[in-house]
Every structure is written in C-alpha cells, then in structure tokens.
Design a protein around this motif. Structure first.
Motif, PDB file in Angstrom:
ATOM      1  N   ALA A  23      18.923 -11.842 -27.790  1.00  0.00           N
ATOM      2  CA  ALA A  23      20.191 -11.874 -27.261  1.00  0.00           C
ATOM      3  C   ALA A  23      20.328 -12.707 -25.966  1.00  0.00           C
ATOM      4  CB  ALA A  23      21.089 -10.498 -27.064  1.00  0.00           C
ATOM      5  N   ILE A  24      19.466 -12.203 -24.841  1.00  0.00           N
ATOM      6  CA  ILE A  24      19.237 -12.755 -23.407  1.00  0.00           C
ATOM      7  C   ILE A  24      19.000 -14.271 -23.660  1.00  0.00           C
ATOM      8  CG2 ILE A  24      17.908 -12.912 -21.309  1.00  0.00           C
ATOM      9  CD1 ILE A  24      17.651  -9.716 -21.747  1.00  0.00           C
ATOM     10  N   VAL A  25      18.334 -14.677 -24.808  1.00  0.00           N
ATOM     11  CA  VAL A  25      17.748 -16.043 -24.859  1.00  0.00           C
ATOM     12  C   VAL A  25      18.870 -16.646 -25.249  1.00  0.00           C
ATOM     13  CG1 VAL A  25      16.371 -17.647 -26.455  1.00  0.00           C
ATOM     14  CG2 VAL A  25      15.192 -15.577 -25.663  1.00  0.00           C
ATOM     15  N   HIS A  26      19.672 -16.158 -26.237  1.00  0.00           N
ATOM     16  CA  HIS A  26      20.919 -16.696 -26.549  1.00  0.00           C
ATOM     17  C   HIS A  26      21.948 -17.214 -25.541  1.00  0.00           C
ATOM     18  CE1 HIS A  26      24.993 -17.557 -28.186  1.00  0.00           C
ATOM     19  NE2 HIS A  26      24.271 -18.191 -29.345  1.00  0.00           N
ATOM     20  N   GLY A  27      22.009 -15.920 -24.549  1.00  0.00           N
ATOM     21  CA  GLY A  27      22.989 -16.011 -23.421  1.00  0.00           C
ATOM     22  C   GLY A  27      22.601 -16.965 -22.459  1.00  0.00           C
ATOM     23  N   VAL A  28      21.511 -17.100 -22.212  1.00  0.00           N
ATOM     24  CA  VAL A  28      21.056 -18.027 -20.931  1.00  0.00           C
ATOM     25  C   VAL A  28      20.958 -19.633 -21.472  1.00  0.00           C
ATOM     26  CG1 VAL A  28      18.750 -18.719 -19.751  1.00  0.00           C
ATOM     27  CG2 VAL A  28      19.204 -16.418 -20.032  1.00  0.00           C
ATOM     28  N   VAL A  29      20.628 -19.702 -22.658  1.00  0.00           N
ATOM     29  CA  VAL A  29      20.584 -21.128 -23.384  1.00  0.00           C
ATOM     30  C   VAL A  29      22.303 -21.435 -23.464  1.00  0.00           C
ATOM     31  CG1 VAL A  29      20.563 -22.482 -25.373  1.00  0.00           C
ATOM     32  CG2 VAL A  29      18.577 -20.984 -24.583  1.00  0.00           C
ATOM     33  N   ALA A  30      23.139 -20.497 -23.922  1.00  0.00           N
ATOM     34  CA  ALA A  30      24.742 -20.834 -23.708  1.00  0.00           C
ATOM     35  C   ALA A  30      25.073 -21.357 -22.470  1.00  0.00           C
ATOM     36  CB  ALA A  30      25.330 -19.665 -24.425  1.00  0.00           C
ATOM     37  N   ALA A  31      24.650 -20.454 -21.640  1.00  0.00           N
ATOM     38  CA  ALA A  31      25.049 -20.644 -20.057  1.00  0.00           C
ATOM     39  C   ALA A  31      24.508 -22.079 -19.578  1.00  0.00           C
ATOM     40  CB  ALA A  31      24.502 -19.591 -19.053  1.00  0.00           C
ATOM     41  N   HIS A  32      23.646 -22.561 -20.128  1.00  0.00           N
ATOM     42  CA  HIS A  32      23.232 -24.272 -19.739  1.00  0.00           C
ATOM     43  C   HIS A  32      23.791 -25.065 -20.504  1.00  0.00           C
ATOM     44  CE1 HIS A  32      19.750 -21.835 -17.654  1.00  0.00           C
ATOM     45  NE2 HIS A  32      19.513 -23.105 -17.127  1.00  0.00           N
ATOM     46  N   GLY A  33      24.623 -24.530 -21.634  1.00  0.00           N
ATOM     47  CA  GLY A  33      25.596 -25.698 -22.158  1.00  0.00           C
ATOM     48  C   GLY A  33      24.439 -26.119 -23.665  1.00  0.00           C
ATOM     49  N   GLY A  34      23.829 -25.380 -23.765  1.00  0.00           N
ATOM     50  CA  GLY A  34      22.823 -25.775 -24.988  1.00  0.00           C
ATOM     51  C   GLY A  34      22.896 -24.811 -26.262  1.00  0.00           C
ATOM     52  N   GLU A  35      21.878 -24.903 -27.589  1.00  0.00           N
ATOM     53  CA  GLU A  35      22.218 -24.179 -28.449  1.00  0.00           C
ATOM     54  C   GLU A  35      20.808 -23.676 -28.954  1.00  0.00           C
ATOM     55  OE1 GLU A  35      24.091 -26.816 -31.408  1.00  0.00           O
ATOM     56  OE2 GLU A  35      25.742 -27.073 -30.517  1.00  0.00           O
ATOM     57  N   VAL A  36      20.694 -22.612 -29.660  1.00  0.00           N
ATOM     58  CA  VAL A  36      19.538 -22.264 -30.031  1.00  0.00           C
ATOM     59  C   VAL A  36      19.778 -21.713 -31.526  1.00  0.00           C
ATOM     60  CG1 VAL A  36      20.304 -19.708 -29.277  1.00  0.00           C
ATOM     61  CG2 VAL A  36      17.854 -20.072 -29.970  1.00  0.00           C
ATOM     62  N   ALA A  37      18.674 -21.801 -32.501  1.00  0.00           N
ATOM     63  CA  ALA A  37      18.842 -21.437 -33.819  1.00  0.00           C
ATOM     64  C   ALA A  37      17.413 -21.260 -34.242  1.00  0.00           C
ATOM     65  CB  ALA A  37      19.326 -22.996 -34.604  1.00  0.00           C
ATOM     66  N   VAL A  38      17.308 -20.676 -35.412  1.00  0.00           N
ATOM     67  CA  VAL A  38      16.170 -20.167 -36.264  1.00  0.00           C
ATOM     68  C   VAL A  38      15.766 -20.815 -37.419  1.00  0.00           C
ATOM     69  CG1 VAL A  38      16.179 -18.193 -34.690  1.00  0.00           C
ATOM     70  CG2 VAL A  38      16.870 -17.884 -36.872  1.00  0.00           C
ATOM     71  N   ARG A  39      14.659 -20.653 -37.866  1.00  0.00           N
ATOM     72  CA  ARG A  39      14.362 -21.255 -39.188  1.00  0.00           C
ATOM     73  C   ARG A  39      13.100 -20.254 -39.588  1.00  0.00           C
ATOM     74  NH1 ARG A  39      12.858 -25.982 -38.663  1.00  0.00           N
ATOM     75  NH2 ARG A  39      10.458 -25.655 -38.857  1.00  0.00           N
TER      76      ARG A  39
ATOM     77  N   PRO B 187      28.330 -22.117 -14.859  1.00  0.00           N
ATOM     78  CA  PRO B 187      28.282 -22.592 -16.437  1.00  0.00           C
ATOM     79  C   PRO B 187      29.415 -22.371 -16.892  1.00  0.00           C
ATOM     80  CG  PRO B 187      27.357 -20.457 -16.373  1.00  0.00           C
ATOM     81  CD  PRO B 187      27.473 -20.866 -14.810  1.00  0.00           C
ATOM     82  N   PRO B 188      29.873 -23.000 -17.977  1.00  0.00           N
ATOM     83  CA  PRO B 188      31.285 -22.972 -18.521  1.00  0.00           C
ATOM     84  C   PRO B 188      31.620 -21.511 -19.125  1.00  0.00           C
ATOM     85  CG  PRO B 188      29.831 -24.119 -20.053  1.00  0.00           C
ATOM     86  CD  PRO B 188      29.114 -24.073 -18.769  1.00  0.00           C
ATOM     87  N   PRO B 189      32.894 -21.043 -18.971  1.00  0.00           N
ATOM     88  CA  PRO B 189      33.091 -19.602 -19.432  1.00  0.00           C
ATOM     89  C   PRO B 189      32.834 -19.334 -20.594  1.00  0.00           C
ATOM     90  CG  PRO B 189      35.313 -20.784 -18.882  1.00  0.00           C
ATOM     91  CD  PRO B 189      33.887 -21.858 -18.395  1.00  0.00           C
ATOM     92  N   GLU B 190      32.658 -20.435 -21.678  1.00  0.00           N
ATOM     93  CA  GLU B 190      32.451 -20.013 -22.901  1.00  0.00           C
ATOM     94  C   GLU B 190      30.983 -19.589 -23.168  1.00  0.00           C
ATOM     95  OE1 GLU B 190      35.342 -23.146 -22.622  1.00  0.00           O
ATOM     96  OE2 GLU B 190      33.392 -23.012 -21.790  1.00  0.00           O
ATOM     97  N   ALA B 191      30.217 -19.732 -22.058  1.00  0.00           N
ATOM     98  CA  ALA B 191      28.704 -18.909 -22.136  1.00  0.00           C
ATOM     99  C   ALA B 191      28.875 -17.663 -22.538  1.00  0.00           C
ATOM    100  CB  ALA B 191      27.905 -19.455 -21.130  1.00  0.00           C
ATOM    101  N   ALA B 192      29.588 -16.822 -21.767  1.00  0.00           N
ATOM    102  CA  ALA B 192      29.756 -15.460 -21.932  1.00  0.00           C
ATOM    103  C   ALA B 192      30.258 -14.914 -23.262  1.00  0.00           C
ATOM    104  CB  ALA B 192      30.529 -14.967 -20.861  1.00  0.00           C
ATOM    105  N   ALA B 193      31.351 -15.558 -23.830  1.00  0.00           N
ATOM    106  CA  ALA B 193      31.837 -15.423 -24.967  1.00  0.00           C
ATOM    107  C   ALA B 193      30.899 -15.707 -26.336  1.00  0.00           C
ATOM    108  CB  ALA B 193      32.952 -16.193 -25.388  1.00  0.00           C
ATOM    109  N   ALA B 194      29.879 -16.590 -25.775  1.00  0.00           N
ATOM    110  CA  ALA B 194      29.080 -17.299 -27.013  1.00  0.00           C
ATOM    111  C   ALA B 194      27.961 -15.875 -26.899  1.00  0.00           C
ATOM    112  CB  ALA B 194      28.364 -18.429 -26.646  1.00  0.00           C
ATOM    113  N   ALA B 195      27.472 -15.525 -25.453  1.00  0.00           N
ATOM    114  CA  ALA B 195      26.337 -14.428 -25.667  1.00  0.00           C
ATOM    115  C   ALA B 195      26.956 -13.139 -26.423  1.00  0.00           C
ATOM    116  CB  ALA B 195      26.246 -13.915 -24.493  1.00  0.00           C
ATOM    117  N   LEU B 196      28.412 -12.928 -26.534  1.00  0.00           N
ATOM    118  CA  LEU B 196      28.668 -11.808 -27.241  1.00  0.00           C
ATOM    119  C   LEU B 196      28.767 -12.149 -28.877  1.00  0.00           C
ATOM    120  CD1 LEU B 196      31.709 -10.522 -25.186  1.00  0.00           C
ATOM    121  CD2 LEU B 196      29.522  -9.389 -25.350  1.00  0.00           C
ATOM    122  N   THR B 197      28.980 -13.225 -29.248  1.00  0.00           N
ATOM    123  CA  THR B 197      29.047 -13.441 -30.582  1.00  0.00           C
ATOM    124  C   THR B 197      28.189 -14.817 -30.890  1.00  0.00           C
ATOM    125  OG1 THR B 197      31.025 -15.000 -30.057  1.00  0.00           O
ATOM    126  CG2 THR B 197      31.162 -12.609 -30.767  1.00  0.00           C
ATOM    127  N   PRO B 198      26.775 -14.677 -31.037  1.00  0.00           N
ATOM    128  CA  PRO B 198      26.033 -15.724 -31.242  1.00  0.00           C
ATOM    129  C   PRO B 198      26.139 -16.160 -32.737  1.00  0.00           C
ATOM    130  CG  PRO B 198      24.655 -13.752 -31.184  1.00  0.00           C
ATOM    131  CD  PRO B 198      26.027 -13.459 -30.834  1.00  0.00           C
TER     132      PRO B 198
END
Length: 509
Positions: free
Chosen positions: A437-453, A490-501
């Motif tokens: 969850a921290i990984v996703h929040g930090v990446v989102a705060a940088h305006g990036g994306e994280v995914a898994v396979r 960072p854009p405020p969407e980062a916090a919302a994205a950290a809640l609902t990745p």
C-alpha cells in the motif's frame, strides 16, 4: 395563482383581449366614419343641387305632394337632389317660421328640425352637415339658402348607422370571447406540454431526495432548447452527485476497515506485551532465562508496534498530500544501492541487476528508496532464500519502467487483485500488510503507476512506471507575502489513489 401555466394563460389572454379591444375600436370607428361619410355625401349633394337649382319658396309650393314626403314609399321619388324617405326636410321663411310646401301642414318632425337648428341662416352657412337629435333619434342635417331668402333644412337619420355599429360591436365581442376561450384552452394545453420537462425535473429531484440516486431526468420530444439545456445540465450534476456519494461511501467504508485493521494489528503486540508484564508482576518468571526470553519478546513486540506505527504514519502523510522534495535523482544508483542491501542481507540469494548508465528522473529520492526497500522486503518475506530476483530499468518516451521480479510461489488472481489493499496479507503471512500500500501511495504521489503480474508457481513481477517529470500539481492559492514559497506538491489524486488502488495486469515482455 402561483401556477406558471395559469400565469402564461392569463398573460396570453390579456394580450389577446387588448388586441381585440384595439382592433374592435379601430374597426368600429372606421365603419362609423365610412357610413357617416356616405350620409354626409348624400346631404351635401342635395344641398348643392338646391343651391344651383335657383328655386324659390313659391316654386317649391307648386310641387304638389311634397308636404307628405315622409309618408312616401322608399322608391317614390328618384329626382336628383330629393332626399330618401328616411330623411326629412323643412323650409324656413325669411321670418324664421317653418312653412308648408304642399297641401299638407308641417309635421312634428319638421317642426322639431326647425327648432333644433336654431338660426337657420347661420346653419345654412355652415361648411358641412351637423349632428342633431329629433325626438330622441340621431340625425345628420344641413341647410341651403333659396333664391327668395328662405332656408331649406334637410336631415337624414343615422339610426341605421348606430344600429349597424352596435351589431358589429356585439359580433366582435362575441367572436373575441370565443377567441379568448380558445386561446386559453390552447395555451393551457401547450403550456402543459412545454412545462412537462420541468415536472419531470421535480419528480426526479423528489426521487433523489428519497434516496434513488440513479434517477435521471428523461428526454421529452416537445422540450424547447432552454429546457433541454437545463435537463442536460441537471443530469450532469446528478451524475457528479451520485459519483460523489459513491466515493464518500467507499472512503468511509475504507476508513472503517482501515481503523478496524489497524486496531487488530496493534492489539496483537499489545496483548503479548501485557501478558508478559502480568507474568512478571505475579512473579511467575523466576528463572533468569524466562525473564530474558520474556523481555526479548516484549522488545520484539515493541519493535513490531513501532514499525507498524511508522508505516501507518507514512500512509497518513501520503493521504494528506505530503510535500515531496522533487529533484534530479539517478534511478540506476538507487536500484544498485537497493541491490547491495539485499546482497548484504541475503548473500546466497541469486540476484540479477540490469541498471546500466545514469537514468535521471525528477523525484523524491527517499521516497523511491522506500519503494524499493518495501518491494525487496516483500521478496525476502514471501519467497525462499534461494529464489532468484531480478531488478531492471527500461527507458521509454517520457517514462521509466522499474521491474522487480522474483521466482517465488506467486499469488492467485484474487490475492493479486488485493495486493495493494492496506493490511492485506496473502494467506495471512508475515508482515503488517502495509508495504505494498505504501508502494502504491508513493508511486501515485509521483504521478506514476504500479501493477503486478503473477500466477501460482510463476513468481511475482512488480512493474513501477515513473514519469521523467512529475505531474504538475493543481493550482493553489498564492502564499502569504510573509511566508516562504512552498515546495511543489503532488496532485491531490495521489491520496485518493492510495486509498483505492487498482491492479493493472502487465502484459508479458
């Protein structure tokens, strides 16, 4: 009367009533003027004929039967200058007395005409006919001087004109009343059709107030442009309201789940610490070895609580839009340092690093180090010590791809869909469940994306996509002149994205 339909109907009826009254007045005035003009033309023609004839009173008396002209039938006399039967005339001698012109004496109407005129000489000298009233009847009269000084007075009844105007007025009023009634009915029907979209809006608003957030204003074929624009704007607003309610409910549910999970995670070490303290207070730890083991457990649980609280604080800061210190960072160096840390912790683990050359990004270096530390800690916790690990960097147009892959047991589809949820641990394994969850929040705060396979038995691959330049923040109010300039946030969407990745599958390379 507050109904819009009633007001529109009243306005239309009032306007039409004014138009009918105005049109009726103009038409009646024109009609009366036209009819009176015909009467005046006939009187003027008779007056002109008498003046040019050169007749005297004696010559007129030679015309037998003229004294009973009022009782003659309509077509009895057709000579030029002789008034029609609905007319009357009288001769006034130079002494001002009405005289008879034939064998019959003067009639009451003739005497009334002589009395109503007043001065016959002055009346005969007037330019045109005048209005008179004889025995209550309306007349138009004129006069002509005879050759011997007598005056011939002629009058034509205008009762036909008055009755014609009255009949026209009644007809206009009746027709106007029918038009007003028809207009009122048609206006009510048209207003009902045109205002139906507004009634639909009222019904929709009432339904939404009762809890039906999916209700929308339906389209109406008879809607005008303004009403249709209002309907579209209202539906757009309702769509945003529904989305806002859904987001709020989801956030509240996530907050409740977050608090419950945090309480549960903190309760376990607290219960362990409390249990050992109770054993110590009751003197049940008599042996030094037991006390040493108990204090070791207390310290371990304290460290666990400390680590959990630090991760919770990290997530809280991400939710509150932290002020990241963006600067130029060599991502290759960060990856190599993380690989060196992994080799120091697990020297026997096979590790492959592909990070050649300097790859510069605008980012917070400490935050990126935290991302790699959490990803590698996840590898150490959930994979065997001999499972190979690969770290790689790839440049693309405007972005950089960071790959962390292992050949561990992998995860099934359901666990992979929740891997970024807070306090989620696949199979309830070790760890706090906050690292990803921290990984996703930090990446989102940088305006990036994280995914898994991943797949069971196929290992786990985490792909982090970072932009070379961070996304610009939303415009904020300028700081107070006495305050120092704020760092870029960072854009405020980062916090919302950290809640609902959202987990985005990564296509195979």
């Amino acid at each position: 009367m507050n109904s819009l339909r009633a007001k529109l109907t009243l306005v239309n009826v009032a306007l039409l009533a004014l138009g009918i009254v105005a049109a009726t007045a103009v038409s009646l005035i024109g009609m009366r003027h036209y009819l009176l003009d015909n009467v005046d033309t006939e009187l003027s023609a008779s007056r002109s004929a008498v003046r040019h004839s050169g007749l005297t009173l004696d010559q007129m008396r030679t015309l037998t039967g003229l004294g009973s002209l009022d009782e003659l039938p309509p077509n009895a006399l057709k000579a030029d200058g002789i008034p029609p039967p609905e007319s009357t005339f009288v001769v006034i001698d130079p002494e001002g007395r009405p005289v008879r012109v034939g064998p019959l004496p003067t009639t009451a109407r003739q005497r009334a005409l002589a009395t109503a005129v007043g001065d016959p000489v002055d009346f005969a000298s007037s330019a045109g006919p005048r209005d008179l009233t004889l025995d209550g009847d309306a007349y138009r009269a004129t006069g002509a001087r005879l050759k011997d000084g007598s005056v011939l007075l002629m009058a034509t009844s205008t009762e036909n004109v008055q009755s014609g105007v009255a009949k026209a007025l009644k007809l206009d009023l009746a027709f106007g009343a029918v038009l007003l009634g028809l207009l009122a009915v048609l206006t009510m029907i048209a207003a009902h059709q045109r205002l139906r979209p507004l009634e639909d809006m009222v019904e929709t608003a009432s339904a939404i107030a009762d809890g039906d957030l999916k209700r929308r204003v339906p389209a109406h074929p008879a809607a005008v442009m303004e009403t249709e624009q209002l309907r579209l704007a209202l539906n757009s607003m309702l769509q945003q309201v529904e989305a806002a309610f859904a987001t709020r409910e989801r956030s509240e549910a996530q907050l409740r789940q977050f608090v419950a999970d945090a309480s549960h995670e903190l309760r376990t070490p607290l219960a362990a610490i409390r249990g050992y303290l109770q054993l110590y207070d009751k003197g049940m730890l008599r042996e030094q070895e037991d006390r040493t083991r108990a204090w070791g457990r207390v310290h371990a649980e304290t460290d666990r609580m400390n680590h959990l609280v630090e991760e919770l604080l990290t997530l809280a800061r991400l939710d509150q839009q932290p002020e990241l210190r963006f600067r130029s960072v060599d991502l290759s160096r960060v990856v190599r340092n993380a690989a060196d840390d992994l080799r120091a912790q697990e020297p026997d683990r096979p590790l492959t690093v592909r990070a050649d050359g300097a790859i510069l990004v605008q980012a917070d270096e400490q935050a990126l180090c935290k991302v790699l530390a959490n990803l590698l800690a996840n590898v150490r916790t959930h994979t065997p010590a001999d499972a190979p690990v690969r770290l790689g960097l790839d440049r693309c147009e405007g972005v950089v791809h960071l790959t962390v892959a292992d050949e561990g047991p992998g995860m099934d589809t359901e666990d992979a869909a929740r891997v970024f949820d807070r306090f989620f641990r696949a199979g309830r394994g070790a760890g706090s469940g906050l690292g990803m969850a921290i990984v996703h929040g930090v990446v989102a705060a940088h305006g990036g994306e994280v995914a898994v396979r991943t797949a069971p038995g196929k290992g786990l691959t985490v792909l982090v996509t970072l932009p070379r330049t961070p996304a610009p923040p939303l415009p904020a109010a300028p700081p107070h002149p006495t305050e120092p300039p704020r760092r870029t946030q960072p854009p405020p969407e980062a916090a919302a994205a950290a809640l609902t990745p959202a987990v985005t599958p990564v296509p195979p390379p």
